[in-house]
Design a protein around this motif. Structure first.
Motif, PDB file in Angstrom:
ATOM      1  N   LYS A 142      90.231 -31.364  13.027  1.00 33.70           N
ATOM      2  CA  LYS A 142      88.830 -31.727  13.279  1.00 33.70           C
ATOM      3  C   LYS A 142      87.883 -30.638  12.772  1.00 33.70           C
ATOM      4  CE  LYS A 142      86.657 -34.559  16.575  1.00 33.70           C
ATOM      5  NZ  LYS A 142      86.798 -35.414  17.668  1.00 33.70           N
ATOM      6  N   THR A 143      88.250 -29.395  13.018  1.00 36.53           N
ATOM      7  CA  THR A 143      87.397 -28.270  12.608  1.00 36.53           C
ATOM      8  C   THR A 143      87.309 -28.171  11.089  1.00 36.53           C
ATOM      9  OG1 THR A 143      87.990 -27.058  14.606  1.00 36.53           O
ATOM     10  CG2 THR A 143      87.142 -25.756  12.765  1.00 36.53           C
ATOM     11  N   ILE A 144      88.475 -28.190  10.436  1.00 35.05           N
ATOM     12  CA  ILE A 144      88.484 -28.035   8.975  1.00 35.05           C
ATOM     13  C   ILE A 144      87.766 -29.221   8.315  1.00 35.05           C
ATOM     14  CG2 ILE A 144      89.992 -27.953   6.927  1.00 35.05           C
ATOM     15  CD1 ILE A 144      90.044 -25.309   8.479  1.00 35.05           C
ATOM     16  N   ASP A 145      88.026 -30.435   8.791  1.00 28.99           N
ATOM     17  CA  ASP A 145      87.365 -31.608   8.201  1.00 28.99           C
ATOM     18  C   ASP A 145      85.854 -31.543   8.384  1.00 28.99           C
ATOM     19  OD1 ASP A 145      89.781 -32.498   7.325  1.00 28.99           O
ATOM     20  OD2 ASP A 145      90.018 -34.081   8.833  1.00 28.99           O
ATOM     21  N   GLN A 146      85.428 -31.054   9.544  1.00 24.44           N
ATOM     22  CA  GLN A 146      83.983 -30.911   9.803  1.00 24.44           C
ATOM     23  C   GLN A 146      83.366 -29.842   8.887  1.00 24.44           C
ATOM     24  OE1 GLN A 146      82.300 -32.727  12.433  1.00 24.44           O
ATOM     25  NE2 GLN A 146      80.459 -32.026  11.368  1.00 24.44           N
ATOM     26  N   ILE A 147      84.092 -28.748   8.682  1.00 25.99           N
ATOM     27  CA  ILE A 147      83.610 -27.688   7.775  1.00 25.99           C
ATOM     28  C   ILE A 147      83.465 -28.248   6.353  1.00 25.99           C
ATOM     29  CG2 ILE A 147      84.316 -25.518   6.630  1.00 25.99           C
ATOM     30  CD1 ILE A 147      85.380 -24.552   9.367  1.00 25.99           C
ATOM     31  N   ILE A 148      84.444 -29.054   5.936  1.00 27.54           N
ATOM     32  CA  ILE A 148      84.388 -29.634   4.585  1.00 27.54           C
ATOM     33  C   ILE A 148      83.174 -30.578   4.455  1.00 27.54           C
ATOM     34  CG2 ILE A 148      85.592 -31.171   2.952  1.00 27.54           C
ATOM     35  CD1 ILE A 148      88.255 -29.970   4.058  1.00 27.54           C
ATOM     36  N   ARG A 149      82.878 -31.323   5.532  1.00 28.10           N
ATOM     37  CA  ARG A 149      81.701 -32.212   5.496  1.00 28.10           C
ATOM     38  C   ARG A 149      80.402 -31.407   5.517  1.00 28.10           C
ATOM     39  NH1 ARG A 149      84.755 -35.507   8.860  1.00 28.10           N
ATOM     40  NH2 ARG A 149      83.886 -34.589  10.751  1.00 28.10           N
ATOM     41  N   ASP A 150      80.337 -30.421   6.405  1.00 26.05           N
ATOM     42  CA  ASP A 150      79.082 -29.686   6.599  1.00 26.05           C
ATOM     43  C   ASP A 150      78.737 -28.792   5.408  1.00 26.05           C
ATOM     44  OD1 ASP A 150      78.909 -30.834   9.059  1.00 26.05           O
ATOM     45  OD2 ASP A 150      79.477 -29.056  10.208  1.00 26.05           O
ATOM     46  N   TYR A 151      79.768 -28.289   4.744  1.00 26.68           N
ATOM     47  CA  TYR A 151      79.543 -27.364   3.625  1.00 26.68           C
ATOM     48  C   TYR A 151      80.205 -27.932   2.372  1.00 26.68           C
ATOM     49  CZ  TYR A 151      78.441 -24.543   7.698  1.00 26.68           C
ATOM     50  OH  TYR A 151      77.908 -24.104   8.890  1.00 26.68           O
ATOM     51  N   SER A 152      79.940 -29.221   2.108  1.00 29.93           N
ATOM     52  CA  SER A 152      80.664 -29.959   1.059  1.00 29.93           C
ATOM     53  C   SER A 152      80.521 -29.295  -0.318  1.00 29.93           C
ATOM     54  CB  SER A 152      80.192 -31.411   1.005  1.00 29.93           C
ATOM     55  OG  SER A 152      78.810 -31.432   0.765  1.00 29.93           O
ATOM     56  N   TYR A 153      79.366 -28.627  -0.556  1.00 29.67           N
ATOM     57  CA  TYR A 153      79.147 -28.013  -1.882  1.00 29.67           C
ATOM     58  C   TYR A 153      80.218 -26.966  -2.182  1.00 29.67           C
ATOM     59  CZ  TYR A 153      77.330 -23.965   0.621  1.00 29.67           C
ATOM     60  OH  TYR A 153      77.225 -22.873   1.437  1.00 29.67           O
ATOM     61  N   ILE A 154      80.758 -26.338  -1.127  1.00 25.62           N
ATOM     62  CA  ILE A 154      81.768 -25.280  -1.341  1.00 25.62           C
ATOM     63  C   ILE A 154      83.067 -25.886  -1.877  1.00 25.62           C
ATOM     64  CG2 ILE A 154      83.258 -23.581  -0.160  1.00 25.62           C
ATOM     65  CD1 ILE A 154      80.994 -23.038   1.799  1.00 25.62           C
ATOM     66  N   PHE A 155      83.350 -27.108  -1.441  1.00 23.26           N
ATOM     67  CA  PHE A 155      84.666 -27.699  -1.730  1.00 23.26           C
ATOM     68  C   PHE A 155      84.632 -28.693  -2.891  1.00 23.26           C
ATOM     69  CE2 PHE A 155      84.379 -26.282   2.647  1.00 23.26           C
ATOM     70  CZ  PHE A 155      85.481 -25.448   2.730  1.00 23.26           C
ATOM     71  N   LYS A 156      83.451 -28.853  -3.523  1.00 16.44           N
ATOM     72  CA  LYS A 156      83.359 -29.738  -4.690  1.00 16.44           C
ATOM     73  C   LYS A 156      84.048 -29.066  -5.858  1.00 16.44           C
ATOM     74  CE  LYS A 156      79.704 -32.893  -3.791  1.00 16.44           C
ATOM     75  NZ  LYS A 156      78.519 -32.472  -3.018  1.00 16.44           N
ATOM     76  N   LYS A 157      84.749 -29.901  -6.635  1.00 20.71           N
ATOM     77  CA  LYS A 157      85.486 -29.321  -7.758  1.00 20.71           C
ATOM     78  C   LYS A 157      84.545 -29.025  -8.924  1.00 20.71           C
ATOM     79  CE  LYS A 157      90.191 -30.796  -6.854  1.00 20.71           C
ATOM     80  NZ  LYS A 157      90.002 -30.308  -5.506  1.00 20.71           N
ATOM     81  N   ASN A 158      84.083 -27.800  -9.007  1.00 26.99           N
ATOM     82  CA  ASN A 158      83.374 -27.367 -10.203  1.00 26.99           C
ATOM     83  C   ASN A 158      83.598 -25.868 -10.319  1.00 26.99           C
ATOM     84  OD1 ASN A 158      81.349 -25.817  -8.865  1.00 26.99           O
ATOM     85  ND2 ASN A 158      80.207 -27.698  -8.447  1.00 26.99           N
ATOM     86  N   ASN A 159      83.166 -25.314 -11.411  1.00 29.16           N
ATOM     87  CA  ASN A 159      83.496 -23.910 -11.634  1.00 29.16           C
ATOM     88  C   ASN A 159      82.325 -22.967 -11.396  1.00 29.16           C
ATOM     89  OD1 ASN A 159      86.204 -24.289 -12.226  1.00 29.16           O
ATOM     90  ND2 ASN A 159      85.693 -24.966 -14.301  1.00 29.16           N
ATOM     91  N   TYR A 160      81.334 -23.454 -10.661  1.00 26.63           N
ATOM     92  CA  TYR A 160      80.178 -22.608 -10.408  1.00 26.63           C
ATOM     93  C   TYR A 160      80.631 -21.334  -9.697  1.00 26.63           C
ATOM     94  CZ  TYR A 160      75.545 -21.173  -8.855  1.00 26.63           C
ATOM     95  OH  TYR A 160      74.405 -20.464  -8.610  1.00 26.63           O
ATOM     96  N   LYS A 161      80.411 -20.206 -10.348  1.00 27.54           N
ATOM     97  CA  LYS A 161      81.037 -18.949  -9.918  1.00 27.54           C
ATOM     98  C   LYS A 161      80.531 -18.409  -8.589  1.00 27.54           C
ATOM     99  CE  LYS A 161      83.010 -16.764 -13.970  1.00 27.54           C
ATOM    100  NZ  LYS A 161      82.869 -17.835 -14.980  1.00 27.54           N
ATOM    101  N   ALA A 162      79.298 -18.775  -8.222  1.00 30.25           N
ATOM    102  CA  ALA A 162      78.716 -18.169  -7.012  1.00 30.25           C
ATOM    103  C   ALA A 162      79.179 -18.831  -5.717  1.00 30.25           C
ATOM    104  CB  ALA A 162      77.201 -18.215  -7.112  1.00 30.25           C
TER     105      ALA A 162
END
Ligand SMILES: [Zn+2]
Ligand SMILES: [Zn+2]
Ligand SMILES: [Zn+2]
Length: 252
Positions: free
Chosen positions: A104-124
């Motif tokens: 529940k925690t990890i899935d919520q983190i992925i939803r709340d901070y979805s930009y972090i887990f999107k597949k792209n190579n943005y370095k920051a």
């Protein structure tokens, strides 16, 4: 093992924005409480439990230069709001940081901070690897035992590492989970205030669990301004119980 309390305050921290009470206005440093988190040094590993909104400030204040992995208790913002600042550690340590939590925690983190887990190579972006946990696991030779507690209706994880147990944001621990805590030298447990609360232990409840589990030493954390001044409340506690405060370091 060395444990540093990075923060010991409830979700709003102390002082609370706009509050004129004597706790929020106190000039005792021990009454200033950032959002709850601990930093653990053990067996050549550096572990953080929760990265709340004050994570950056806490890492700077304690001059934290090493971080191997992060354990999350749950996904409320006062425990995850600083997750973006993991990238500073990615940059200077040149490594990805693994994080651990229940589903529940990890899935919520992925939803709340979805930009972090999107597949792209943005370095920051922060570089984080996710790990779902439920039961005892080993990391870097360290056995970590999750303790399943209830925060009103939410499943939250406490953690036991060797003889140190950390439980925040709970108002119920089953007998089965209490068994996992027995034998700890140090128990950190949440204690919001003196009055009852729907999702947190109050002072009487926290003290009765400490007594029941016969822990040698206990520290109260996730404290609100309703618990009173650090100095005054400390005097009323049993000998083996202390109020934690920000930057407190303990050796276990
Ligand atoms: Zn909280
Ligand atoms: Zn106040
Ligand atoms: Zn919470």
């Amino acid at each position: 093992m060395e444990v540093t309390f990075l923060g010991t305050g409830t979700s709003q921290g102390i002082p609370i924005i706009g509050c004129d009470c004597k706790i929020c206005q106190s000039d005792d440093n021990k009454d200033i409480r950032l959002r709850s988190s601990v930093y653990i040094k053990y067996n050549n590993s550096n572990i953080i439990i929760d990265t709340g909104p004050d994570f950056r400030q806490q890492a700077l204040k304690e001059k934290i230069k090493n971080l191997d992995f992060i354990l999350y208790t749950h996904a409320h913002k006062d425990h995850t709001g600083g997750i973006d600042d993991i990238r500073s550690f990615n940059f200077f340590l040149k490594k990805t940081i693994p994080i651990y939590g229940n589903k529940k925690t990890i899935d919520q983190i992925i939803r709340d901070y979805s930009y972090i887990f999107k597949k792209n190579n943005y370095k920051a972006l922060p570089k984080i690897t996710i790990n779902y946990i439920n039961d005892k696991f080993e990391k870097n030779g360290i056995i970590i035992n999750p303790i399943k507690v209830k925060h009103h209706k939410l499943d939250v994880l406490g953690y036991r590492i060797k003889n140190f147990t950390y439980i925040t944001d709970a108002n119920f621990i089953s007998n089965k989970e209490k068994e996992k805590i027995i034998g700890s030298d140090v128990l950190v447990i949440n204690c919001l205030q003196k009055e009852n609360h729907i999702s947190h232990f109050n002072l009487d409840e926290a003290l009765s669990i400490i007594k029941e589990l016969k822990v040698k030493k206990a520290y109260l954390t996730h404290i609100s301004h309703n618990l009173g001044l650090h100095k005054e409340t400390s005097k009323k506690l049993p000998k083996n119980v202390k109020l934690a405060y920000d930057s407190l370091k303990i050796s276990i």
